[in-house]
Design a protein around this motif. Structure first.
Motif: not given
Ligand code: ATP
Ligand code: MG
Length: 423
Positions: A51-59
């Motif tokens: 789980x991450x604070x990055x958005x899907x685009x950032x991932x």
């Protein structure tokens, strides 16, 4: 569920690298959910979720190869480079919007890790783990519940089961497979809402049943299904009438097969007068209602019928006993038979009798080459048709019953049978 072809050590290392890469790119990232629970229980996680604070685009910018499996829900798959790595589901911290269909949120909003924990189903599934600092991050009391052996819904259980009805079945599966006590409020919410399970697709229900009934704790799962009344709703309601001997046998099954448990519980639905391969009947209807596969359905049906037939094996004619024991599913059957014997109060010993019989019987005796062929019947001038098959069957029956043993004896019998038919 477990990914095929993965190597547990490689998988863990890959899950570590995924967290590290996101962290290096400036995002918060943690292992989440089931893998944290399993690690705390010293079990090998089937797979790792990040789980991450990055958005899907950032991932998708951080990793060269990604599979956008559910971008609108914040989920991106990151496949490993080597087959043993498996793939990691990377999901943006999210809070679920309204649940409109009793199963899925209409939308999600990205949020903090703490809020993400709140949307998860049970406290034991709501924890995070920082693999770099080797630290559990627990906003929901999952560690305490795990230590105390309690399965508890996060937040208000009634609300959580109203949002997503499948969670009721997941509760049973987790309580049973991890041998946890269901917290009183969690259980009574399921008891109140059990009828809503009807909104969940039968495929999804069957998937949960497969998992809980193939596990060694299947007897606990069955008790929970009864206790919560979910059993009545599952289109397997008929299983609620399983006889007590079958229920007692559940805990003694050794093979991790769902079909075995299902055949035991559905044993009262067979028609003993029908041959095992015959289509139709209440047990097959039940399997079809749950949309089980054709193989599952025919295995369950065969197991239930054969179990009934071998209940008193010494009384079964050899031509009926031998084909059962020569069937590749025989090992499953004997596992069930042993379980029935172990669960019975008086000591029936069908399984022991069969094992003794098999130790004295060669494979050739069990499933001998047929003595006569279609060609032999043809040369007697019998026209092709139902009589043809019947004659073959009768010679086979006599062979399995050990009334005829050589080709000559087989041919002589065939001739007698053919003549008496022509008379
Ligand atoms: P298993 O893989 O053994 O079924 P799991 O806990 O990993 O166990 P998954 O279905 O893989 O279960 O889901 C991963 C995590 O996602 C869960 O641990 C839980 O935090 C969350 N989750 C899954 N399904 C739901 C649900 N229906 N409602 C709320 N949270 C869920
Ligand atoms: Mg999982």
């Amino acid at each position: 569920m477990a990914q095929t072809g993965t190597d547990p050590i490689q998988q863990r290392e890959f899950a570590f690298r995924v967290v590290q890469r996101l962290r290096d790119a400036g995002y918060e990232s943690l292992w989440a959910g089931g893998c944290v629970r399993d690690a705390l229980l010293d079990r090998q996680p089937d797979d790792y979720d990040v789980a991450t604070s990055a958005t899907p685009e950032q991932v998708m910018q951080v990793f060269r190869r990604t599979i956008p499996v559910g971008v609108s829900f914040g989920v991106v798959m990151v496949p490993g480079r080597k087959p043993g790595d498996g793939q990691i589901e990377v999901a943006t911290f999210r809070a679920d919007g309204d649940y409109l269909d009793g199963r899925h949120p209409a939308d999600v909003v990205f949020c903090s890790a703490e809020e993400d924990a709140q949307r998860r189903d049970f406290t034991i599934n709501g924890m995070f783990f920082d693999p770099i600092e080797e630290r559990v991050i627990d906003y929901v009391g999952g560690q305490d519940d795990l230590k105390a052996g309690i399965l508890r819904a996060i937040g208000n259980p009634e609300d959580r089961f109203t949002e997503d009805k499948l969670r009721m079945l997941r509760a049973v599966r987790f309580a049973a497979t991890y041998e946890l006590e269901m917290d009183a409020a969690t259980k009574s919410a399921i008891q109140r809402l059990h009828a809503d399970l009807i909104q969940v697709s039968v495929e999804r229900i069957a998937q949960e049943l497969r998992r809980m009934l193939s596990h060694s704790t299947r007897h606990i799962a069955f008790e929970y299904l009864q206790d919560t009344q979910l059993l009545k709703v599952i289109c397997a309601g008929e299983l609620a009438n399983a006889n007590s001997q079958a229920v007692n046998a559940l805990r003694h099954l050794r093979m991790p097969r769902f079909e075995s448990a299902f055949a035991l519980l559905g044993g009262h639905l067979i028609d003993p007068d029908q041959p095992p391969g015959k289509r139709g009947g209440p047990l097959q209807d039940l399997c079809r209602g749950l949309k089980l596969s054709n193989t599952e359905t025919s295995d369950i049906s065969w197991l239930a019928h054969s179990l009934f037939q071998i209940a008193a094996p010494s009384e079964l004619p050899l031509h009926q006993l031998k084909p059962i024991l020569a069937d590749p599913r025989y090992k499953l059957l004997i596992d069930i038979s042993k379980a029935v014997d172990a669960g019975a109060s008086s000591a029936p010993d069908a399984a022991r009798w069969i094992e003794h019989y098999l130790s004295d019987t060669t494979e050739q005796q069990l499933n001998p080459q047929p003595l006569v062929s279609g060609g032999d019947i043809e040369s007697l001038g019998v026209p092709k048709g139902p009589v043809f098959a019947k004659l073959l069957q009768e010679v086979r029956r006599a062979q399995l019953d050990e009334e005829v043993g050589t080709r000559e004896e087989g041919l002589a019998l065939l001739q007698r049978l053919a003549e008496s038919r022509q008379d």
